[in-house]
Scaffold this motif. Sequence first.
Motif, PDB file in Angstrom:
ATOM      1  N   TYR A  45      23.928  29.641  52.071  1.00  0.00           N
ATOM      2  CA  TYR A  45      23.895  28.078  51.832  1.00  0.00           C
ATOM      3  C   TYR A  45      26.159  28.316  52.246  1.00  0.00           C
ATOM      4  O   TYR A  45      26.625  29.349  51.279  1.00  0.00           O
ATOM      5  N   LEU A  46      26.267  26.894  52.904  1.00  0.00           N
ATOM      6  CA  LEU A  46      27.358  27.367  52.406  1.00  0.00           C
ATOM      7  C   LEU A  46      28.006  25.578  52.034  1.00  0.00           C
ATOM      8  O   LEU A  46      27.651  24.510  52.170  1.00  0.00           O
ATOM      9  N   MET A  47      28.725  25.796  51.209  1.00  0.00           N
ATOM     10  CA  MET A  47      29.526  24.642  50.602  1.00  0.00           C
ATOM     11  C   MET A  47      30.471  24.458  51.335  1.00  0.00           C
ATOM     12  O   MET A  47      31.735  24.844  51.753  1.00  0.00           O
ATOM     13  N   GLN A  48      30.742  22.641  51.414  1.00  0.00           N
ATOM     14  CA  GLN A  48      32.352  22.262  51.825  1.00  0.00           C
ATOM     15  C   GLN A  48      32.523  21.024  51.594  1.00  0.00           C
ATOM     16  O   GLN A  48      31.641  20.067  51.259  1.00  0.00           O
ATOM     17  N   TRP A  49      33.788  20.716  51.178  1.00  0.00           N
ATOM     18  CA  TRP A  49      34.431  19.298  50.392  1.00  0.00           C
ATOM     19  C   TRP A  49      35.709  19.204  50.846  1.00  0.00           C
ATOM     20  O   TRP A  49      36.690  20.378  51.125  1.00  0.00           O
ATOM     21  N   ASN A  50      36.115  17.861  51.081  1.00  0.00           N
ATOM     22  CA  ASN A  50      37.380  17.917  51.226  1.00  0.00           C
ATOM     23  C   ASN A  50      37.886  16.510  50.188  1.00  0.00           C
ATOM     24  O   ASN A  50      36.863  15.430  49.621  1.00  0.00           O
ATOM     25  N   VAL A  68      40.475  20.861  50.383  1.00  0.00           N
ATOM     26  CA  VAL A  68      39.862  21.443  51.533  1.00  0.00           C
ATOM     27  C   VAL A  68      39.410  22.671  51.141  1.00  0.00           C
ATOM     28  O   VAL A  68      40.368  23.424  51.153  1.00  0.00           O
ATOM     29  N   GLY A  69      37.797  22.474  51.471  1.00  0.00           N
ATOM     30  CA  GLY A  69      37.365  23.859  50.952  1.00  0.00           C
ATOM     31  C   GLY A  69      36.293  24.385  51.141  1.00  0.00           C
ATOM     32  O   GLY A  69      35.332  23.403  51.687  1.00  0.00           O
ATOM     33  N   SER A  70      36.089  25.411  51.095  1.00  0.00           N
ATOM     34  CA  SER A  70      34.782  25.626  51.505  1.00  0.00           C
ATOM     35  C   SER A  70      33.943  26.964  50.353  1.00  0.00           C
ATOM     36  O   SER A  70      34.823  27.709  50.085  1.00  0.00           O
ATOM     37  N   ARG A  71      32.759  27.216  50.014  1.00  0.00           N
ATOM     38  CA  ARG A  71      32.098  28.651  49.164  1.00  0.00           C
ATOM     39  C   ARG A  71      31.313  28.772  50.024  1.00  0.00           C
ATOM     40  O   ARG A  71      29.786  28.063  50.740  1.00  0.00           O
ATOM     41  N   GLY A  72      31.058  30.095  51.060  1.00  0.00           N
ATOM     42  CA  GLY A  72      29.857  29.984  51.232  1.00  0.00           C
ATOM     43  C   GLY A  72      28.960  31.694  49.852  1.00  0.00           C
ATOM     44  O   GLY A  72      29.399  32.256  49.456  1.00  0.00           O
TER      45      GLY A  72
END
Length: 88
Positions: A45-50, A68-72
């Motif tokens: 899964y991939l998480m994205q946030w801002n 802005v960030g993301s984490r797989g």
Amino acid sequence: MEFFNPPYVLGTVIAPSFPSPFGSLTAPLPSQTNGVNYDTPATPYLMQWNSNVQRQVMEATILTVGYVGSRGVHLFNQRDGFAQKIRL
């Protein structure tokens, strides 16, 4: 037969030769051993946030600061099973 007149001439060139921009160096053949292991114990899964904060600092000026960030997690990866070492 009008179908074999130009520009409808049938012809096939298999593996045309192109000039090498590197002179006498030859590139290795592409590897056909690349693969992805889809048999994973966990779901990828991939998480994205801002986040943004906006403030008015003067009469006609607004300041906006954002992140802005993301984490797989558990993502699939691809690797060459028979990678060759480059010798110089």
